[in-house]
Design a protein around this motif. Structure first.
Motif, short mmCIF file in Angstrom:
data_model
loop_
_atom_site.label_atom_id
_atom_site.label_comp_id
_atom_site.label_asym_id
_atom_site.label_seq_id
_atom_site.Cartn_x
_atom_site.Cartn_y
_atom_site.Cartn_z
N SER A 175 10.95 4.67 1.98
CA SER A 175 12.06 3.73 1.92
C SER A 175 12.99 3.87 3.11
O SER A 175 14.07 3.30 3.12
CB SER A 175 12.86 3.93 0.62
OG SER A 175 13.32 5.26 0.51
N ASN A 228 13.29 3.75 7.45
CA ASN A 228 12.66 3.34 8.69
C ASN A 228 12.59 4.53 9.64
O ASN A 228 13.60 5.19 9.90
CB ASN A 228 13.44 2.20 9.34
CG ASN A 228 12.76 1.66 10.58
OD1 ASN A 228 12.93 2.20 11.66
ND2 ASN A 228 11.99 0.60 10.41
N SER A 239 15.18 1.19 4.39
CA SER A 239 14.60 -0.14 4.53
C SER A 239 14.95 -1.01 3.33
O SER A 239 15.31 -0.51 2.25
CB SER A 239 13.08 -0.05 4.68
OG SER A 239 12.72 0.83 5.72
N GLN A 281 10.36 -1.29 -0.61
CA GLN A 281 9.64 -0.04 -0.57
C GLN A 281 8.34 -0.21 0.22
O GLN A 281 7.73 -1.27 0.20
CB GLN A 281 9.32 0.45 -1.98
CG GLN A 281 10.55 0.52 -2.89
CD GLN A 281 11.61 1.43 -2.35
OE1 GLN A 281 12.56 0.99 -1.72
NE2 GLN A 281 11.47 2.72 -2.59
N HIS A 282 7.92 0.86 0.88
CA HIS A 282 6.70 0.85 1.67
C HIS A 282 5.86 2.06 1.28
O HIS A 282 6.28 2.93 0.51
CB HIS A 282 7.03 0.85 3.16
CG HIS A 282 7.90 -0.29 3.57
ND1 HIS A 282 7.41 -1.55 3.82
CD2 HIS A 282 9.25 -0.36 3.76
CE1 HIS A 282 8.40 -2.36 4.15
NE2 HIS A 282 9.53 -1.66 4.13
N ASP A 322 1.94 5.94 8.29
CA ASP A 322 3.11 5.24 7.79
C ASP A 322 2.83 3.74 7.93
O ASP A 322 2.81 3.20 9.04
CB ASP A 322 4.33 5.66 8.63
CG ASP A 322 5.63 5.01 8.18
OD1 ASP A 322 5.58 3.96 7.50
OD2 ASP A 322 6.70 5.55 8.52
N ASP A 358 4.62 1.18 7.06
CA ASP A 358 5.77 0.41 7.51
C ASP A 358 5.91 0.47 9.02
O ASP A 358 6.07 -0.56 9.70
CB ASP A 358 7.05 0.96 6.84
CG ASP A 358 8.29 0.20 7.26
OD1 ASP A 358 8.19 -1.01 7.51
OD2 ASP A 358 9.36 0.84 7.36
#
Length: 344
Positions: free
Chosen positions: A187, A189, A196, A199-200, A223, A225
């Protein structure tokens, strides 16, 4: 008189008999059996059975006093040092089930200091956190905990990445071989450090093997994101009276797992001088320092230092660390700490 004496004697005898019968009728309550805490040795030392259950519980932790220092004037709110304390308590529950070993873990700690520090762990006068909370059944693990990137090499010189993420993992453990795969919630960056919107996901995989006196770890992460990943290898072997460790990392760009540099190599040697005294020199070289957006810059740098560990007595230890730092485009500096810790 004889009749009167006889009547009085008879009355006294009847009273005595009645009193004896009444006393015999009072029965003292039996004390309830006490269930003593039993030692549980099925999962190692320190465990005991929770009364009335077959679940084993272990309580451990430490109390730490530490003074951090460096020779920069902007690290500790204008001073060159700061003292702080930490209390940590861990609760580990374990039991055997038909699906394998069931574990629950709660690790909580509180940091205290008189003055907040810039860029350090202590962010206020009282900083209480649930540092790690997870459950594990056999090889299945889920919760919020320090991931595989938190593992470093001996000493305090290395910077090899560290994350506390909410994750779900499966880990296979063999006699000399361990493999795991883990899905992380991301969450934050990696490039900006800001949280962010939404959620990623991140993905980790690790393979660990032991070959006699040597051990090898290979860890890879991605990652989604940031669309970047990192790979790390650690080799450890007993050499002479100590342990030699080597580590290397390559990162494709800014990501949540490793963003300190594009690539780095590190080494340390833990020399056990006596049963109580260990000296650990270490060195690390960084290439690709200085972020440019999602990519790394062209600066390089290195860090070298010494860590001294001394076991004062059983449960009480002292650690002193001093590191020299040199980086392109910045002044070199020395930092470190002095730590006293009572573990239980």
């Amino acid at each position: 008189m004889n009749i009167k004496s006889l009547l009085l004697g008879s009355a006294a005898a009847l009273a005595a008999v009645s009193g004896a019968q009444a006393a015999d009728a009072i029965i003292a309550a039996e004390p309830e059996p006490m269930e003593y805490v039993r030692v549980c040795d099925a999962f190692g030392t320190g465990y005991f059975y929770i009364p009335g259950t077959e679940t084993c519980l272990k309580i451990d932790g430490y109390v730490r006093f530490q003074v951090d220092f460096d020779d920069r004037d902007d690290s500790y709110a204008g001073d060159n040092w700061d003292a702080w304390t930490r209390a940590r308590v861990n609760f580990t529950s374990k039991s055997d089930t038909e699906l394998g070993e069931l574990t629950g873990y709660i690790g909580m700690q509180i940091n205290t200091t008189d003055s907040p520090r810039t860029g350090a762990l202590v962010t206020g006068t009282n900083d209480f956190v649930l540092d790690e909370v997870y459950l594990q059944l056999g090889g299945f693990k889920a919760g919020t905990y320090l991931n595989w990137w938190d593992k470093g090499i001996n000493g305090e010189t290395d910077s090899l990445g560290s994350n506390r993420l909410t994750s779900i993992a499966y880990i296979y453990t063999g006699d000399a071989f361990t493999a795991g795969i883990q899905l992380d919630e991301i969450s934050r960056n990696a490039a900006t450090g800001e949280y962010s919107v939404g959620q990623h996901l991140g993905l980790e995989g690790i393979v660990t093997a032991s070959l006699g006196a040597a051990a090898f770890d290979l860890l890879g992460s991605y990652d989604f994101d940031a669309e970047n990943g990192a790979v790390r290898a650690i080799v450890s072997a007993g050499v002479g009276p100590g342990t030699l460790q080597l580590a290397g990392i390559w990162s494709s760009g800014q990501n949540i797992y490793y963003d300190a540099a594009e690539w780095t190599i590190a080494a340390s040697y833990a020399f056990k001088a006596t049963e109580k005294f260990t000296l650990t020199p270490g060195v690390q070289y960084f290439n690709g320092l200085g972020a440019i957006g999602d990519d790394f810059g062209d600066d390089d740098g290195w860090r070298a230092g010494l860590t001294v560990d001394y076991a004062i007595t059983r449960g009480m230890s002292m650690k002193v660390s001093a590191q020299y730092n040199d980086r392109d485009g910045a002044d070199d500096y020395v930092d470190g700490f002095v730590r006293l810790q009572r573990s239980f």
